[in-house]
Design an enzyme around this catalytic site. Structure first.
Site, PDB file in Angstrom:
ATOM      1  N   SER A 181     -34.794  29.069   9.776  1.00  0.00           N
ATOM      2  CA  SER A 181     -35.623  30.274   9.927  1.00  0.00           C
ATOM      3  C   SER A 181     -34.976  31.273  10.877  1.00  0.00           C
ATOM      4  CB  SER A 181     -37.015  29.918  10.459  1.00  0.00           C
ATOM      5  OG  SER A 181     -37.756  29.284   9.457  1.00  0.00           O
ATOM      6  N   ASP A 232     -36.310  25.292  14.286  1.00  0.00           N
ATOM      7  CA  ASP A 232     -35.980  25.586  12.894  1.00  0.00           C
ATOM      8  C   ASP A 232     -34.809  26.575  12.797  1.00  0.00           C
ATOM      9  OD1 ASP A 232     -35.944  26.287  10.242  1.00  0.00           O
ATOM     10  OD2 ASP A 232     -38.089  26.661  10.081  1.00  0.00           O
ATOM     11  N   TYR A 238     -42.051  25.149   0.012  1.00  0.00           N
ATOM     12  CA  TYR A 238     -40.843  25.590  -0.698  1.00  0.00           C
ATOM     13  C   TYR A 238     -41.169  26.034  -2.117  1.00  0.00           C
ATOM     14  CZ  TYR A 238     -37.582  24.201   2.875  1.00  0.00           C
ATOM     15  OH  TYR A 238     -36.877  24.135   4.038  1.00  0.00           O
ATOM     16  N   ARG A 269     -40.077  21.981   8.050  1.00  0.00           N
ATOM     17  CA  ARG A 269     -40.577  23.360   8.214  1.00  0.00           C
ATOM     18  C   ARG A 269     -42.067  23.300   8.567  1.00  0.00           C
ATOM     19  NH1 ARG A 269     -36.603  26.381   5.337  1.00  0.00           N
ATOM     20  NH2 ARG A 269     -37.048  28.085   6.736  1.00  0.00           N
ATOM     21  N   GLN A 321     -41.324  24.291  14.516  1.00  0.00           N
ATOM     22  CA  GLN A 321     -40.912  25.688  14.352  1.00  0.00           C
ATOM     23  C   GLN A 321     -39.864  26.142  15.378  1.00  0.00           C
ATOM     24  OE1 GLN A 321     -44.529  27.860  14.130  1.00  0.00           O
ATOM     25  NE2 GLN A 321     -43.778  29.218  12.535  1.00  0.00           N
TER      26      GLN A 321
HETATM   27  P1  NAD Z   1     -35.694  29.818   0.697  1.00  0.00           P
HETATM   28  O1  NAD Z   1     -34.539  30.411   1.433  1.00  0.00           O
HETATM   29  O2  NAD Z   1     -35.595  28.436   0.194  1.00  0.00           O
HETATM   30  O3  NAD Z   1     -36.040  30.783  -0.541  1.00  0.00           O
HETATM   31  C1  NAD Z   1     -36.266  32.163  -0.334  1.00  0.00           C
HETATM   32  C2  NAD Z   1     -37.435  32.633  -1.153  1.00  0.00           C
HETATM   33  O4  NAD Z   1     -37.059  32.680  -2.522  1.00  0.00           O
HETATM   34  C3  NAD Z   1     -38.672  31.751  -1.069  1.00  0.00           C
HETATM   35  O5  NAD Z   1     -39.758  32.532  -0.600  1.00  0.00           O
HETATM   36  C4  NAD Z   1     -38.884  31.331  -2.518  1.00  0.00           C
HETATM   37  O6  NAD Z   1     -40.249  31.181  -2.864  1.00  0.00           O
HETATM   38  C5  NAD Z   1     -38.237  32.462  -3.262  1.00  0.00           C
HETATM   39  N1  NAD Z   1     -37.910  32.221  -4.691  1.00  0.00           N
HETATM   40  C6  NAD Z   1     -37.458  31.102  -5.291  1.00  0.00           C
HETATM   41  N2  NAD Z   1     -37.302  31.309  -6.629  1.00  0.00           N
HETATM   42  C7  NAD Z   1     -37.614  32.602  -6.847  1.00  0.00           C
HETATM   43  C8  NAD Z   1     -37.633  33.422  -8.001  1.00  0.00           C
HETATM   44  N3  NAD Z   1     -37.317  32.974  -9.220  1.00  0.00           N
HETATM   45  N4  NAD Z   1     -38.040  34.698  -7.848  1.00  0.00           N
HETATM   46  C9  NAD Z   1     -38.392  35.209  -6.639  1.00  0.00           C
HETATM   47  N5  NAD Z   1     -38.394  34.482  -5.517  1.00  0.00           N
HETATM   48  C10 NAD Z   1     -38.019  33.198  -5.619  1.00  0.00           C
HETATM   49  O7  NAD Z   1     -37.043  29.947   1.553  1.00  0.00           O
HETATM   50  P2  NAD Z   1     -37.255  30.012   3.120  1.00  0.00           P
HETATM   51  O8  NAD Z   1     -37.168  31.400   3.566  1.00  0.00           O
HETATM   52  O9  NAD Z   1     -36.378  29.007   3.761  1.00  0.00           O
HETATM   53  O10 NAD Z   1     -38.763  29.575   3.220  1.00  0.00           O
HETATM   54  C11 NAD Z   1     -39.243  28.502   2.452  1.00  0.00           C
HETATM   55  C12 NAD Z   1     -40.691  28.297   2.756  1.00  0.00           C
HETATM   56  O11 NAD Z   1     -40.844  27.640   3.987  1.00  0.00           O
HETATM   57  C13 NAD Z   1     -41.510  29.546   2.842  1.00  0.00           C
HETATM   58  O12 NAD Z   1     -42.742  29.278   2.273  1.00  0.00           O
HETATM   59  C14 NAD Z   1     -41.700  29.757   4.284  1.00  0.00           C
HETATM   60  O13 NAD Z   1     -42.867  30.488   4.598  1.00  0.00           O
HETATM   61  C15 NAD Z   1     -41.823  28.326   4.727  1.00  0.00           C
HETATM   62  N6  NAD Z   1     -41.499  28.160   6.135  1.00  0.00           N
HETATM   63  C16 NAD Z   1     -42.399  27.572   6.954  1.00  0.00           C
HETATM   64  C17 NAD Z   1     -42.100  27.415   8.287  1.00  0.00           C
HETATM   65  C18 NAD Z   1     -43.069  26.776   9.219  1.00  0.00           C
HETATM   66  O14 NAD Z   1     -44.191  26.541   8.871  1.00  0.00           O
HETATM   67  N7  NAD Z   1     -42.635  26.455  10.404  1.00  0.00           N
HETATM   68  C19 NAD Z   1     -40.884  27.821   8.776  1.00  0.00           C
HETATM   69  C20 NAD Z   1     -39.983  28.408   7.897  1.00  0.00           C
HETATM   70  C21 NAD Z   1     -40.300  28.565   6.582  1.00  0.00           C
END
Ligand code: NAD
Length: 359
Positions: free
Chosen positions: A130, A127, A225, A119, A124
């Site tokens: 996403s 991904d 994460y 990620r 990106q």
């Molecule tokens: P995910 O599907 O793994 O989880 C969804 C969300 O649930 C996350 O924001 C997580 O912090 C939250 N979560 C976990 N436990 C929780 C709780 N007890 N209460 C409330 N919320 C809770 O996450 P995702 O959408 O796949 O994204 C994971 C991370 O990766 C994020 O920080 C996102 O910004 C980052 N990301 C970065 C890139 C990039 O830089 N290219 C791309 C995609 C995602």
């Protein structure tokens, strides 16, 4: 080299859209697809034929392709039909099941799992997690609205004033942020929970309220994460979620911790006390769900509250989901295929992360 596209058995999506044809040809690849692979995404066979794809039976695609793509993994017996040394690209989620790697090592093929693409900014454009999560977040709000017997925006009419719908988002990652943006556009009042400190600013920038639970475990070393929270934190969070859920009309639950069961945030007691007519869409359903009553791939009603358990809502937007998935795959292939030959160079960090089994 020949690239082969399989028809998905349980999805409406297809892994490669007809629009990918120019780029595939540019990479020096010939492409073939299983008959009807794009039908449920609105891409009939004729669209592929017109774009230079050969239409073949499933068996021909399996046994004669050098690169094979499917969104969901196929069966062992079908993997056995692949050419020795073929590259198979799919989504194995090995972080959810650590037996996958040992199992795949028995097949004389190279396996790339697109859900292992890092990620990072550099990756990106590849991904798939996403791309699909963003569509799922959008669809979750529409689906909730469809089951909810009210409207989203505040409306002042001669017959009276209608208050806005209150939407609570659990987890402000990719899906959660898209759900916030969608609910806001429809005129709802939105609030969101997340354990990651970085999420606060993102939630607020979309015009929603961030509900903070104090005492979250520091996640700065987790590569973006979420990390597992303490029992004490989760108990405190569940109490606050309950307090807010009783005032909400719609809950979009997306909270997940990679490689673990989803945190339980909405208890039976919470649901039993929610307003009848409320709707919960649980996108974390496939990893156990955020809601005690969630049944994966099922919609149920408990004490008047509708609970939709579905982690694959992007599949209900099959055309755009296929196009985005296809773009992600093409962007990945562009770092692997040169002049019609695949080179799985593990000095490239993206390839190294995604290549989960070697021939
Ligand atoms: P995910 O599907 O793994 O989880 C969804 C969300 O649930 C996350 O924001 C997580 O912090 C939250 N979560 C976990 N436990 C929780 C709780 N007890 N209460 C409330 N919320 C809770 O996450 P995702 O959408 O796949 O994204 C994971 C991370 O990766 C994020 O920080 C996102 O910004 C980052 N990301 C970065 C890139 C990039 O830089 N290219 C791309 C995609 C995602």
């Amino acid at each position: 080299m020949v690239l082969g596209i399989l028809k998905e058995q349980n999805f409406n999506r297809v892994s490669i859209a007809p629009s990918a044809s120019k780029k595939l040809t540019g990479m020096g690849l010939k492409s073939q697809m299983e008959t009807g692979a794009g039908n449920n995404a609105g891409f009939g066979d004729h669209l592929y034929s017109e774009n230079g794809f050969d239409i073949q039976s499933r068996d021909v695609v399996l046994s004669s392709s050098d690169i094979i793509i499917s969104i969901a993994p196929i069966s062992d017996s079908e993997m056995n039909k692949m050419k020795k040394g073929a590259l198979y690209i799919s989504m194995f989620a090995p972080y959810q099941n650590n037996e996958v790697l040992a199992h795949l090592s028995a097949f004389p093929i190279n396996v790339v799992s697109m859900d292992m693409i890092p990620r990072t900014t550099l990756a990106q454009s590849m991904d798939v997690l996403s791309s699909m999560a963003s569509l799922a977040g959008y669809k979750a709000v529409l689906k909730a609205g469809d089951h909810y017997n009210n409207m989203f925006p505040m409306m002042m009419t001669a017959a009276g004033t209608i208050p806005p719908t209150k939407v609570m988002i659990l987890g402000a990652g990719v899906a959660g942020l898209q759900a916030i943006a969608t609910a806001k556009r429809l005129g709802a009042v939105v609030e969101a929970f997340d354990t990651r400190a970085a999420a606060k600013e993102e939630v607020m920038s979309l015009g929603a309220t961030f509900v903070e639970v104090e005492g979250a475990v520091d996640d700065r070393g987790a590569g973006g994460y979420a990390v597992q929270q303490s029992d004490e934190y989760l108990a405190k969070q569940r109490a606050l979620v309950q307090e807010r859920a009783l005032k909400s009309n719609i809950v979009i639950a997306t909270a997940q911790v990679r490689g673990r069961k989803a945190p339980l945030l909405i208890t039976q007691e919470t649901i039993d006390n929610m307003k009848p007519g409320s709707v919960i869409v649980d996108l974390a359903a496939s990893t156990g769900g955020n809601c005690a009553y969630t049944e994966n791939n099922n919609t149920i009603v408990k004490k008047g509250v509708t609970i939709i358990g579905n982690s694959d809502l992007s599949d209900e937007l099959s055309s755009v989901a296929s196009t985005l998935f296809s773009n992600n795959i093409i962007n990945f292939l562009q770092i692997v295929v040169k002049d019609g030959v695949a080179n799985l160079n593990e000095e490239n960090e993206i390839i190294k992360s995604a290549l989960i089994s070697k021939a």
